[in-house]
Design a protein around this motif. Structure first.
Motif, PDB file in Angstrom:
ATOM      1  N   LYS A   6       0.854  -1.185   0.000  1.00  0.00           N
ATOM      2  CA  LYS A   6       0.000   0.000   0.000  1.00  0.00           C
ATOM      3  C   LYS A   6       0.893   1.239   0.000  1.00  0.00           C
ATOM      4  CE  LYS A   6      -3.050   0.061   3.240  1.00  0.00           C
ATOM      5  NZ  LYS A   6      -3.819  -0.123   4.503  1.00  0.00           N
ATOM      6  N   PRO A   7       0.446   2.326  -0.587  1.00  0.00           N
ATOM      7  CA  PRO A   7       1.284   3.535  -0.570  1.00  0.00           C
ATOM      8  C   PRO A   7       1.326   4.209   0.802  1.00  0.00           C
ATOM      9  CG  PRO A   7      -0.757   3.925  -1.783  1.00  0.00           C
ATOM     10  CD  PRO A   7      -0.734   2.472  -1.421  1.00  0.00           C
ATOM     11  N   TRP A   8       0.294   4.004   1.633  1.00  0.00           N
ATOM     12  CA  TRP A   8       0.193   4.654   2.939  1.00  0.00           C
ATOM     13  C   TRP A   8      -0.308   3.658   3.978  1.00  0.00           C
ATOM     14  CZ3 TRP A   8       1.828   9.597   2.883  1.00  0.00           C
ATOM     15  CH2 TRP A   8       1.802  10.273   1.658  1.00  0.00           C
ATOM     16  N   TYR A   9       0.112   3.853   5.232  1.00  0.00           N
ATOM     17  CA  TYR A   9      -0.362   3.016   6.333  1.00  0.00           C
ATOM     18  C   TYR A   9      -0.843   3.893   7.478  1.00  0.00           C
ATOM     19  CZ  TYR A   9       2.238  -0.534   3.833  1.00  0.00           C
ATOM     20  OH  TYR A   9       2.712  -1.357   2.858  1.00  0.00           O
ATOM     21  N   SER A  10      -1.856   3.420   8.179  1.00  0.00           N
ATOM     22  CA  SER A  10      -2.311   4.105   9.384  1.00  0.00           C
ATOM     23  C   SER A  10      -1.304   3.826  10.503  1.00  0.00           C
ATOM     24  CB  SER A  10      -3.689   3.586   9.795  1.00  0.00           C
ATOM     25  OG  SER A  10      -3.583   2.259  10.280  1.00  0.00           O
ATOM     26  N   TYR A  20       5.364  -2.659  17.225  1.00  0.00           N
ATOM     27  CA  TYR A  20       5.303  -1.636  18.271  1.00  0.00           C
ATOM     28  C   TYR A  20       3.876  -1.496  18.777  1.00  0.00           C
ATOM     29  CZ  TYR A  20       9.872   0.218  16.704  1.00  0.00           C
ATOM     30  OH  TYR A  20      11.183   0.389  16.380  1.00  0.00           O
ATOM     31  N   HIS A  21       3.726  -0.835  19.898  1.00  0.00           N
ATOM     32  CA  HIS A  21       2.400  -0.474  20.396  1.00  0.00           C
ATOM     33  C   HIS A  21       1.932   0.743  19.593  1.00  0.00           C
ATOM     34  CE1 HIS A  21      -0.774   0.825  23.112  1.00  0.00           C
ATOM     35  NE2 HIS A  21      -0.721  -0.403  23.622  1.00  0.00           N
ATOM     36  N   PRO A  22       0.635   0.838  19.276  1.00  0.00           N
ATOM     37  CA  PRO A  22       0.144   1.985  18.502  1.00  0.00           C
ATOM     38  C   PRO A  22       0.447   3.344  19.147  1.00  0.00           C
ATOM     39  CG  PRO A  22      -1.515   0.274  18.557  1.00  0.00           C
ATOM     40  CD  PRO A  22      -0.414  -0.166  19.481  1.00  0.00           C
ATOM     41  N   VAL A  23       0.436   3.412  20.471  1.00  0.00           N
ATOM     42  CA  VAL A  23       0.757   4.669  21.149  1.00  0.00           C
ATOM     43  C   VAL A  23       2.201   5.078  20.858  1.00  0.00           C
ATOM     44  CG1 VAL A  23       1.018   5.788  23.408  1.00  0.00           C
ATOM     45  CG2 VAL A  23      -0.955   4.333  22.954  1.00  0.00           C
ATOM     46  N   HIS A  24       3.098   4.101  20.804  1.00  0.00           N
ATOM     47  CA  HIS A  24       4.508   4.391  20.504  1.00  0.00           C
ATOM     48  C   HIS A  24       4.640   4.959  19.082  1.00  0.00           C
ATOM     49  CE1 HIS A  24       8.831   4.146  20.732  1.00  0.00           C
ATOM     50  NE2 HIS A  24       8.859   3.393  19.648  1.00  0.00           N
ATOM     51  N   VAL A  25       3.916   4.378  18.141  1.00  0.00           N
ATOM     52  CA  VAL A  25       3.965   4.868  16.756  1.00  0.00           C
ATOM     53  C   VAL A  25       3.436   6.293  16.680  1.00  0.00           C
ATOM     54  CG1 VAL A  25       3.083   4.538  14.410  1.00  0.00           C
ATOM     55  CG2 VAL A  25       3.852   2.570  15.742  1.00  0.00           C
ATOM     56  N   ARG A  26       2.321   6.559  17.348  1.00  0.00           N
ATOM     57  CA  ARG A  26       1.780   7.927  17.341  1.00  0.00           C
ATOM     58  C   ARG A  26       2.760   8.904  17.977  1.00  0.00           C
ATOM     59  NH1 ARG A  26      -2.995   5.050  18.476  1.00  0.00           N
ATOM     60  NH2 ARG A  26      -2.939   5.616  20.683  1.00  0.00           N
ATOM     61  N   ARG A  27       3.465   8.469  19.012  1.00  0.00           N
ATOM     62  CA  ARG A  27       4.468   9.325  19.646  1.00  0.00           C
ATOM     63  C   ARG A  27       5.620   9.612  18.682  1.00  0.00           C
ATOM     64  NH1 ARG A  27       6.001   6.203  23.840  1.00  0.00           N
ATOM     65  NH2 ARG A  27       4.122   6.773  24.945  1.00  0.00           N
ATOM     66  N   ALA A  36       5.086  11.311   8.587  1.00  0.00           N
ATOM     67  CA  ALA A  36       3.681  11.018   8.290  1.00  0.00           C
ATOM     68  C   ALA A  36       3.043  12.272   7.720  1.00  0.00           C
ATOM     69  CB  ALA A  36       2.954  10.579   9.553  1.00  0.00           C
ATOM     70  N   ASP A  37       2.067  12.066   6.878  1.00  0.00           N
ATOM     71  CA  ASP A  37       1.325  13.176   6.288  1.00  0.00           C
ATOM     72  C   ASP A  37      -0.057  13.240   6.915  1.00  0.00           C
ATOM     73  OD1 ASP A  37       3.358  13.952   4.519  1.00  0.00           O
ATOM     74  OD2 ASP A  37       2.746  12.412   3.092  1.00  0.00           O
ATOM     75  N   LYS A  38      -0.545  14.446   7.084  1.00  0.00           N
ATOM     76  CA  LYS A  38      -1.888  14.641   7.610  1.00  0.00           C
ATOM     77  C   LYS A  38      -2.856  14.705   6.433  1.00  0.00           C
ATOM     78  CE  LYS A  38      -4.285  17.371  11.068  1.00  0.00           C
ATOM     79  NZ  LYS A  38      -4.155  18.501  11.997  1.00  0.00           N
ATOM     80  N   MET A  39      -3.838  13.834   6.450  1.00  0.00           N
ATOM     81  CA  MET A  39      -4.823  13.781   5.388  1.00  0.00           C
ATOM     82  C   MET A  39      -5.877  14.874   5.596  1.00  0.00           C
ATOM     83  SD  MET A  39      -3.844  11.229   3.513  1.00  0.00           S
ATOM     84  CE  MET A  39      -2.117  11.412   3.845  1.00  0.00           C
ATOM     85  N   GLU A  40      -6.714  15.084   4.595  1.00  0.00           N
ATOM     86  CA  GLU A  40      -7.748  16.120   4.670  1.00  0.00           C
ATOM     87  C   GLU A  40      -8.709  15.910   5.841  1.00  0.00           C
ATOM     88  OE1 GLU A  40      -9.765  16.551   0.959  1.00  0.00           O
ATOM     89  OE2 GLU A  40      -7.927  17.006  -0.124  1.00  0.00           O
ATOM     90  N   THR A  43      -6.578  12.586   9.757  1.00  0.00           N
ATOM     91  CA  THR A  43      -5.842  11.387  10.146  1.00  0.00           C
ATOM     92  C   THR A  43      -4.421  11.455   9.623  1.00  0.00           C
ATOM     93  OG1 THR A  43      -6.569  10.166   8.188  1.00  0.00           O
ATOM     94  CG2 THR A  43      -7.919   9.951  10.176  1.00  0.00           C
ATOM     95  N   ARG A  44      -3.555  10.695  10.234  1.00  0.00           N
ATOM     96  CA  ARG A  44      -2.159  10.622   9.802  1.00  0.00           C
ATOM     97  C   ARG A  44      -1.943   9.344   9.015  1.00  0.00           C
ATOM     98  NH1 ARG A  44       0.652  15.408  10.816  1.00  0.00           N
ATOM     99  NH2 ARG A  44      -0.288  16.310  12.656  1.00  0.00           N
ATOM    100  N   ARG A  45      -1.108   9.426   7.999  1.00  0.00           N
ATOM    101  CA  ARG A  45      -0.734   8.266   7.200  1.00  0.00           C
ATOM    102  C   ARG A  45       0.772   8.285   6.990  1.00  0.00           C
ATOM    103  NH1 ARG A  45      -4.742   6.680   8.829  1.00  0.00           N
ATOM    104  NH2 ARG A  45      -6.664   6.203   7.733  1.00  0.00           N
ATOM    105  N   VAL A  46       1.365   7.122   7.154  1.00  0.00           N
ATOM    106  CA  VAL A  46       2.813   6.976   7.019  1.00  0.00           C
ATOM    107  C   VAL A  46       3.097   6.359   5.652  1.00  0.00           C
ATOM    108  CG1 VAL A  46       4.883   5.947   8.033  1.00  0.00           C
ATOM    109  CG2 VAL A  46       2.973   6.610   9.518  1.00  0.00           C
ATOM    110  N   PRO A  47       3.973   6.979   4.866  1.00  0.00           N
ATOM    111  CA  PRO A  47       4.285   6.419   3.544  1.00  0.00           C
ATOM    112  C   PRO A  47       4.989   5.058   3.658  1.00  0.00           C
ATOM    113  CG  PRO A  47       5.124   8.664   3.750  1.00  0.00           C
ATOM    114  CD  PRO A  47       4.653   8.244   5.104  1.00  0.00           C
TER     115      PRO A  47
END
Length: 68
Positions: A6-10, A20-27, A36-40, A43-47
């Motif tokens: 996929k081009p982007w991941y949540s 990793y734990h999702p909280v760690h990724v968000r940190r 990560a890019d902020k979508m319209e 939400t954030r998406r990581v390439p």
């Protein structure tokens, strides 16, 4: 199963892929250590390239259920 073409991941998908734990990724994203890019919708998406580069740079194995 996560498919790794996929081009982007949540942040949640990145957490599964990298083990990793999702909280760690968000940190990591909020500290701008993981790009990560902020979508319209706000939400954030990581390439894909950023996830693969992170894993390679840190010699981090991908989750065994992830499929290339």
């Amino acid at each position: 199963m996560i498919v790794l073409h996929k081009p982007w991941y949540s942040p949640k998908e990145v957490a599964i892929i990298l083990g990793y734990h999702p909280v760690h990724v968000r940190r990591l994203i909020s500290q701008e250590k993981l790009p990560a890019d902020k979508m319209e919708n706000g939400t954030r998406r990581v390439p894909h390239a950023a996830v693969m580069a992170w894993a390679k740079k840190r010699d981090r194995p991908l989750h065994p259920l992830c499929q290339l």
